[in-house]
Design an enzyme around this catalytic site. Sequence first.
Site, PDB file in Angstrom:
ATOM      1  N   PRO A   8       0.794  -1.231   0.000  1.00 39.82           N
ATOM      2  CG  PRO A   8      -0.738  -1.551   1.686  1.00 39.82           C
ATOM      3  CD  PRO A   8       0.601  -1.996   1.220  1.00 39.82           C
ATOM      4  CD  GLU A   9       4.999   2.282  -2.813  1.00 41.83           C
ATOM      5  OE1 GLU A   9       5.252   3.326  -3.420  1.00 41.83           O
ATOM      6  OE2 GLU A   9       5.662   1.240  -2.931  1.00 41.83           O
ATOM      7  CE  LYS A  65       4.396   5.275   1.546  1.00 40.88           C
ATOM      8  NZ  LYS A  65       5.586   4.551   2.018  1.00 40.88           N
ATOM      9  NE  ARG A 127       5.305  -9.515   6.411  1.00 36.00           N
ATOM     10  CZ  ARG A 127       6.033  -9.488   5.314  1.00 36.00           C
ATOM     11  NH1 ARG A 127       6.780  -8.455   5.056  1.00 36.00           N
ATOM     12  NH2 ARG A 127       5.992 -10.477   4.469  1.00 36.00           N
ATOM     13  NE  ARG A 267      11.828   0.015   3.625  1.00 32.99           N
ATOM     14  CZ  ARG A 267      12.168  -0.187   4.907  1.00 32.99           C
ATOM     15  NH1 ARG A 267      13.193  -0.914   5.200  1.00 32.99           N
ATOM     16  NH2 ARG A 267      11.489   0.366   5.874  1.00 32.99           N
TER      17      ARG A 267
END
Length: 277
Positions: A8-9, A65, A127, A267
């Site tokens: 989700p961005e 976001k 998560r 990342r």
Amino acid sequence: MHCGSLMPELPEVETYRCYFRRLAVGKPIRGVIVSDRRIFPDWSGGQLRHRLVGRTFTRTERRGKYLIAYLDARRDAASGTKAGACMVIHFGMTGSLQFSRSGLRQPPYSRAAFRFDHGALHFVDSRRFGGIWWVADLTELDRIRILGADPLSEINGPDAMSEIVRRSSQPIKQALMNQRLIAGIGNLYADEILFQSRIHPRRRPASLKRVEWERIFHSMKEVLREAIRLCSQMERYPDSYLLPHRGRDGQCPRCGAVLKTLRQGQRTTYYCRTCQK
DNA sequence: AGGACGCCCTGTTCGC
DNA sequence: TGCGAACAGGGCGTCC
């Protein structure tokens, strides 16, 4: 029944916002199911159920976001003060919204749900990086207050973009992901924007020329708008995008070279060594 | 002050 | 084939 297929961005949250608006706004809340209260960092007893049942979400907005949902005004009978007016949802990495017409069946990893007459809207998050906050005013939340400019509505040109991003001395990839500068871009769309701009992710903002800012600015708008238009369904994204090719042994859709990876922060960055300079 | 990095969390993929 | 290790990453906290 759910929507979105990526982390989700900004575009995914915008997609969830439409989904939320269609299924939850204007419908009286009949019940609240909290399956995992860890998803509510400020949890305080059974307040949520007490405060939500009987009320109605009136409108939504997105900040970076974050999805914000406002509720109809109602005064707390006991205190006479105004009850909390908005709910803030962050989807973390694996968060999503799923609607089930049968209120009985709970999707796996549902952490909370709002029950309406026509079904239940679940916040699903395997998560648990996501969270839901409940506040009277958005300014109560530091994580919202620190957010930088909205890339679609608050950055008007390459010069404005350059001025904002050059506040960071970090490599351009990390600067684009810095929520304090620009709110809503994460790892995947940062890679896409730099691929479309043909800019190397390790370039420093201070080294970028005007024409390069023009490319970055244009790509940012284009990529985010297109992703929203396609409801963030990656299988519908143009083949010229990096996203569908992002992954092991993926090939550059522009030149065919095998994509390279590098680590920035914690990342993984995917990029094309020949196309991005 | 701000940049680097650890941590949370769990399903999936990798490698021996 | 099986099982443990590594990986995925948004955002906060800590440290220098």
